[in-house]
Design a protein around this motif. Structure first.
Motif, mmCIF file in Angstrom:
data_model
loop_
_atom_site.group_PDB
_atom_site.id
_atom_site.type_symbol
_atom_site.label_atom_id
_atom_site.label_comp_id
_atom_site.label_asym_id
_atom_site.label_seq_id
_atom_site.Cartn_x
_atom_site.Cartn_y
_atom_site.Cartn_z
ATOM 1 N N ALA A 1 -3.935 -1.872 -13.275
ATOM 2 C CA ALA A 1 -4.168 -0.599 -12.509
ATOM 3 C C ALA A 1 -2.669 0.177 -12.497
ATOM 4 O O ALA A 1 -2.605 1.234 -11.712
ATOM 5 N N LEU A 2 -1.776 -0.416 -13.109
ATOM 6 C CA LEU A 2 -0.308 0.105 -12.856
ATOM 7 C C LEU A 2 -0.143 1.596 -13.062
ATOM 8 O O LEU A 2 0.519 2.232 -12.497
ATOM 9 N N SER A 3 -0.995 2.214 -14.125
ATOM 10 C CA SER A 3 -0.894 3.778 -14.351
ATOM 11 C C SER A 3 -1.898 4.315 -13.329
ATOM 12 O O SER A 3 -2.199 5.879 -13.649
ATOM 13 N N ASP A 4 -2.598 3.720 -12.539
ATOM 14 C CA ASP A 4 -3.539 4.540 -11.706
ATOM 15 C C ASP A 4 -3.496 4.117 -10.280
ATOM 16 O O ASP A 4 -3.733 3.158 -9.891
ATOM 17 N N LYS A 5 -2.763 5.064 -9.537
ATOM 18 C CA LYS A 5 -2.469 4.768 -8.116
ATOM 19 C C LYS A 5 -3.876 4.655 -7.232
ATOM 20 O O LYS A 5 -4.025 3.489 -6.368
ATOM 21 N N ASP A 6 -4.925 5.334 -7.538
ATOM 22 C CA ASP A 6 -6.058 5.185 -6.832
ATOM 23 C C ASP A 6 -6.820 3.763 -7.128
ATOM 24 O O ASP A 6 -7.283 3.063 -6.295
ATOM 25 N N ALA A 7 -6.501 3.424 -8.257
ATOM 26 C CA ALA A 7 -7.226 1.997 -8.677
ATOM 27 C C ALA A 7 -6.276 1.012 -8.062
ATOM 28 O O ALA A 7 -7.031 -0.109 -7.547
ATOM 29 N N MET A 8 -5.169 0.852 -8.025
ATOM 30 C CA MET A 8 -4.419 0.140 -7.075
ATOM 31 C C MET A 8 -4.669 -0.299 -5.779
ATOM 32 O O MET A 8 -4.724 -0.992 -5.093
ATOM 33 N N LEU A 9 -4.743 1.053 -5.046
ATOM 34 C CA LEU A 9 -5.063 1.275 -3.756
ATOM 35 C C LEU A 9 -6.422 0.366 -3.523
ATOM 36 O O LEU A 9 -6.536 -0.310 -2.631
ATOM 37 N N LYS A 10 -7.247 0.586 -4.456
ATOM 38 C CA LYS A 10 -8.603 0.022 -4.240
ATOM 39 C C LYS A 10 -8.873 -1.298 -4.402
ATOM 40 O O LYS A 10 -9.218 -2.407 -3.490
ATOM 41 N N VAL A 11 -7.691 -1.907 -5.418
ATOM 42 C CA VAL A 11 -7.560 -3.408 -5.682
ATOM 43 C C VAL A 11 -7.015 -4.064 -4.162
ATOM 44 O O VAL A 11 -7.325 -5.068 -3.725
ATOM 45 N N ILE A 12 -5.943 -3.116 -3.719
ATOM 46 C CA ILE A 12 -5.270 -3.905 -2.375
ATOM 47 C C ILE A 12 -6.450 -3.913 -1.349
ATOM 48 O O ILE A 12 -6.393 -4.940 -0.822
ATOM 49 N N SER A 13 -7.011 -2.900 -1.112
ATOM 50 C CA SER A 13 -8.118 -2.637 0.041
ATOM 51 C C SER A 13 -9.130 -3.930 -0.080
ATOM 52 O O SER A 13 -9.445 -4.647 0.764
ATOM 53 N N GLU A 14 -9.446 -4.024 -1.429
ATOM 54 C CA GLU A 14 -10.655 -5.033 -1.789
ATOM 55 C C GLU A 14 -10.083 -6.514 -1.384
ATOM 56 O O GLU A 14 -10.678 -7.506 -0.718
ATOM 57 N N ALA A 15 -8.794 -6.701 -1.586
ATOM 58 C CA ALA A 15 -8.180 -8.067 -1.483
ATOM 59 C C ALA A 15 -7.952 -8.147 -0.134
ATOM 60 O O ALA A 15 -8.281 -9.466 0.425
ATOM 61 N N GLU A 16 -7.636 -7.272 0.509
ATOM 62 C CA GLU A 16 -7.445 -7.475 2.082
ATOM 63 C C GLU A 16 -8.788 -7.828 2.755
ATOM 64 O O GLU A 16 -8.800 -8.867 3.516
ATOM 65 N N SER A 17 -10.023 -7.117 2.289
ATOM 66 C CA SER A 17 -11.260 -7.358 2.901
ATOM 67 C C SER A 17 -11.868 -8.797 2.667
ATOM 68 O O SER A 17 -12.243 -9.369 3.447
ATOM 69 N N LYS A 18 -11.396 -9.266 1.493
ATOM 70 C CA LYS A 18 -11.884 -10.519 0.890
ATOM 71 C C LYS A 18 -11.201 -11.726 1.887
ATOM 72 O O LYS A 18 -11.731 -12.835 2.229
ATOM 73 N N VAL A 19 -9.701 -11.572 2.219
ATOM 74 C CA VAL A 19 -9.113 -12.413 2.821
ATOM 75 C C VAL A 19 -9.898 -12.348 4.367
ATOM 76 O O VAL A 19 -9.895 -13.598 5.014
ATOM 77 N N LYS A 20 -10.040 -11.248 4.973
ATOM 78 C CA LYS A 20 -10.594 -11.303 6.291
ATOM 79 C C LYS A 20 -12.031 -11.832 6.393
ATOM 80 O O LYS A 20 -12.577 -12.810 7.208
ATOM 81 N N THR A 21 -12.804 -11.863 5.299
ATOM 82 C CA THR A 21 -13.979 -12.466 5.126
ATOM 83 C C THR A 21 -13.889 -14.102 5.006
ATOM 84 O O THR A 21 -14.575 -14.835 5.780
ATOM 85 N N ALA B 1 0.935 -1.051 -0.063
ATOM 86 C CA ALA B 1 0.119 0.138 0.029
ATOM 87 C C ALA B 1 0.670 1.021 -0.083
ATOM 88 O O ALA B 1 0.661 1.933 -0.731
ATOM 89 N N TYR B 2 1.951 1.272 0.776
ATOM 90 C CA TYR B 2 2.644 2.366 0.795
ATOM 91 C C TYR B 2 3.555 2.639 -0.498
ATOM 92 O O TYR B 2 3.498 3.703 -1.090
ATOM 93 N N LEU B 3 4.094 1.705 -1.176
ATOM 94 C CA LEU B 3 4.666 1.538 -2.640
ATOM 95 C C LEU B 3 3.648 2.111 -3.579
ATOM 96 O O LEU B 3 3.782 3.043 -4.461
ATOM 97 N N SER B 4 2.380 1.642 -3.380
ATOM 98 C CA SER B 4 1.241 2.068 -4.428
ATOM 99 C C SER B 4 0.784 3.717 -3.971
ATOM 100 O O SER B 4 0.879 4.220 -5.094
ATOM 101 N N ALA B 5 0.860 3.930 -2.923
ATOM 102 C CA ALA B 5 0.407 5.286 -2.509
ATOM 103 C C ALA B 5 1.690 6.472 -3.079
ATOM 104 O O ALA B 5 1.473 7.517 -3.254
ATOM 105 N N SER B 6 2.913 5.839 -2.838
ATOM 106 C CA SER B 6 3.932 6.583 -3.368
ATOM 107 C C SER B 6 4.329 6.516 -4.963
ATOM 108 O O SER B 6 5.501 7.007 -5.206
ATOM 109 N N ASN B 7 3.433 6.301 -5.839
ATOM 110 C CA ASN B 7 3.466 5.954 -7.235
ATOM 111 C C ASN B 7 4.521 5.116 -7.698
ATOM 112 O O ASN B 7 5.430 5.398 -8.529
ATOM 113 N N LYS B 8 4.826 3.886 -7.017
ATOM 114 C CA LYS B 8 5.792 2.961 -7.278
ATOM 115 C C LYS B 8 4.974 1.703 -7.463
ATOM 116 O O LYS B 8 5.208 0.500 -6.852
ATOM 117 N N PRO B 9 4.200 1.548 -8.605
ATOM 118 C CA PRO B 9 3.492 0.365 -8.871
ATOM 119 C C PRO B 9 4.044 -0.800 -9.113
ATOM 120 O O PRO B 9 3.570 -1.898 -8.665
#
Length: 302
Positions: free
Chosen positions: A151-171, A109-117
């Motif tokens: 989502a490589l060229s879209d930081k927000d899209a990458m962060l969304k993918v990461i967030s959704e994946a983590e949520s799926k794991v918890k469920t 998430a830190y890498l994604s937010a820092s534009n290092k996809p």
């Protein structure tokens, strides 16, 4: 939210199977009586599944803190990431796999937010070794790699993918009565977010113009103070596992200690009294930093 005594007991009962075989994995024994014990424990756990699910959902989004850190203007610091080379040593134990999978999620998430996809995808490939070990790779979605690539060229899209994946794991883990694994994953994620935040404070360049450095530090330290809610969530998540084994006991105790250290800062109270004029100073975070770094070092060296 506070567990009722009923759910505290259920939380403890739910890991009986783990204590009978491995630290965190239920079943696997040829002994039929142990299998029956495991089934009974899982059944008891499912009775409390709604409560477990609510508590897990109170865990912080893994992308929220990295986004705040990126907005602070702090320069990206690769030295704060957990080395990818460490992953091979984590697959020997479920507890280590779970904690460090969480650590890598925060790094991604830190890498994604820092534009290092591309680096984020490389870290995902590393983290996948641990998700395979824990049996949660499919829970994140078979097309996760493709989504990240898209989502490589879209930081927000990458962060969304990461967030959704983590949520799926918890469920998935909650549904399959693996609350302990889910608890350790979100603990690792929260610990790493604190580590990165505090590291950026400590490593802030000294040669910046004072007004620029102070502006960055104010945002960074405020981001640290805001993680009190995350710490509270982890304490509540680990509470059902308190006293059941050395791993969960250690993290529960250390996060309770962090709660007290945050209380000692009285950050919210000082902000209110000074009408927003109070600012945290780097030295205010010395004790919190020492606690986090000691625990984080022990985690990544498991």
């Amino acid at each position: 939210m506070t567990f009722s005594s009923k759910y505290k007991n259920l939380g403890k009962l739910a890991i009986v199977c783990g204590l009978a075989t491995t630290m965190f994995a239920c079943g696997g024994s040829a002994d039929s009586s142990k299998k029956e014990d495991a089934k009974a424990a899982i059944a008891a756990k499912k009775e409390a599944s709604v409560d477990f699910n609510i508590i897990l959902n109170n865990a912080p989004d893994p992308t929220s803190i990295p986004v705040l850190l990126e907005r602070s203007g702090a320069e990206f610091d690769a030295s704060l990431l957990n080395s990818k080379e460490n992953a091979k040593s984590y697959v020997l134990k479920d507890a280590s796999s779970a904690l460090n999978f969480g650590v890598y999620i925060s790094d991604i998430a830190y890498l994604s937010a820092s534009n290092k996809p591309q680096e984020a995808i490389d870290y995902f490939t590393t983290a996948k070794q641990l998700s395979d070990k824990l049996g949660i790779t499919n829970a994140m979605g078979k097309d996760l790699s493709d989504k990240l690539e898209t989502a490589l060229s879209d930081k927000d899209a990458m962060l969304k993918v990461i967030s959704e994946a983590e949520s799926k794991v918890k469920t998935f883990l909650n549904t399959n009565s693996q609350y302990d694994i889910a608890a350790l994953i979100v603990t690792g994620t929260t610990l790493e977010a604190l580590h990165i935040s505090l590291g950026l404070v400590q490593n802030a360049p000294k040669d910046l113009p004072s007004n620029v450095r102070n502006a960055v530090l104010v945002d960074l330290m405020t981001a640290v103070a805001n993680q009190r809610k995350s710490i509270d969530a982890i304490v509540e998540i680990l509470k059902p596992l308190e006293g059941t084994n050395n791993d969960t006991q250690k993290y529960y105790s250390e996060f309770v200690k962090l709660q007290k250290q945050f209380d000692a800062l009285k950050f919210d109270e000082k902000l209110k009294e000074n009408k927003g004029g109070y600012q945290l100073k780097a030295e205010d975070l010395k004790e919190i930093t020492a606690t986090v770094e000691k625990l984080r070092t022990a985690t990544v060296k498991l």
